[in-house]
Design an enzyme around this catalytic site. Structure first.
Site, PDB file in Angstrom:
ATOM      1  N   SER A  78       0.818  -1.219   0.000  1.00 25.20           N
ATOM      2  CA  SER A  78       0.000   0.000   0.000  1.00 25.20           C
ATOM      3  C   SER A  78       0.851   1.268   0.000  1.00 25.20           C
ATOM      4  O   SER A  78       0.386   2.326   0.423  1.00 25.20           O
ATOM      5  CB  SER A  78      -0.963   0.012   1.199  1.00 25.20           C
ATOM      6  N   ARG A  79       2.078   1.156  -0.444  1.00 21.81           N
ATOM      7  CA  ARG A  79       3.001   2.290  -0.518  1.00 21.81           C
ATOM      8  C   ARG A  79       3.329   2.873   0.852  1.00 21.81           C
ATOM      9  O   ARG A  79       3.838   3.992   0.943  1.00 21.81           O
ATOM     10  CB  ARG A  79       2.428   3.398  -1.431  1.00 21.81           C
TER      11      ARG A  79
END
Length: 212
Positions: free
Chosen positions: A190-191
């Site tokens: 999810s970065r």
């Protein structure tokens, strides 16, 4: 069907990097990660990007190979008359980056650069393959040449001149970057990547987390 570059994505889920599991000293953390990259047989784990800035304030980058590291810093060898050599002579502040794609890891190192001793440069130069030693004489690195024939002719010329014992060219040798800042980046899902920065404060290393 052509895939848009904007649609290329990857989810990073191989590992994590947290304060409890990382080393207090950045050199130890780097040593661990580099050894893991070598053990994992990633392509050219010793390749690093070197970023310098010229007198015109334009940054430039190129890839070189690390040849040593210890408490004194990170070492590589090159032509002192090259573009990077000229830029380092005018501005010794340099940044390095390792990117081990398969491990989803990046290491960034910043600091000041100095030349290694002549003895250290001589020792490493003598360990290089003969063709590489001749190549150091044959290539006027970063200069404009009329064609590849110039390099071939120069290699033949210096090969005949020095035979099996080419000395180290006066324009060729090592640099050592003395780090004052390190950053270790581990890709996460999810970065929400892990970023640990080490910076010097009063002679000690301070470790802190950066937002991704």
């Amino acid at each position: 069907m052509t895939t848009s570059i904007a649609d290329l994505r990857k989810s990073y889920e191989r590992a994590e990097l947290n304060e409890d599991a990382s080393h207090a000293a950045p050199l130890q953390q780097f040593d661990q990660w580099l050894k893991e990259a070598i053990a994992s047989e990633v392509p050219e784990p010793n390749a690093m990007t070197v970023a310098t800035v010229g007198s015109d304030l334009r940054p430039s980058t190129r890839v070189v190979l690390i040849k040593g590291y210890d408490e004194r810093g990170i070492v590589w060898f090159t032509n002192y008359d090259s573009r990077k050599g000229r830029q380092i002579a005018g501005n010794p502040y340099v940044a390095l980056q390792f990117h081990w794609v398969e491990l989803e890891r990046v290491v960034r190192i910043e600091g000041i650069v100095e030349k290694v001793s002549d003895a250290e440069s001589d020792e490493y130069f003598a360990s290089r393959p003969l063709d590489s030693r001749i190549g150091a004489w044959a290539s006027p690195q970063s200069q404009v040449i009329s064609g590849r024939g110039v390099l071939v002719a120069n290699a033949a010329k210096y090969g005949a001149q020095f035979m099996l014992k080419p000395p180290r060219p006066p324009h060729w040798g090592g640099y050592r970057l003395q780090p004052d800042q390190w950053e270790f980046w581990q890709g996460r899902k999810s970065r929400l990547h892990d970023r640990l920065r080490y910076r010097q404060d009063g002679g000690a290393w301070v470790r802190e987390r950066l937002a991704p």
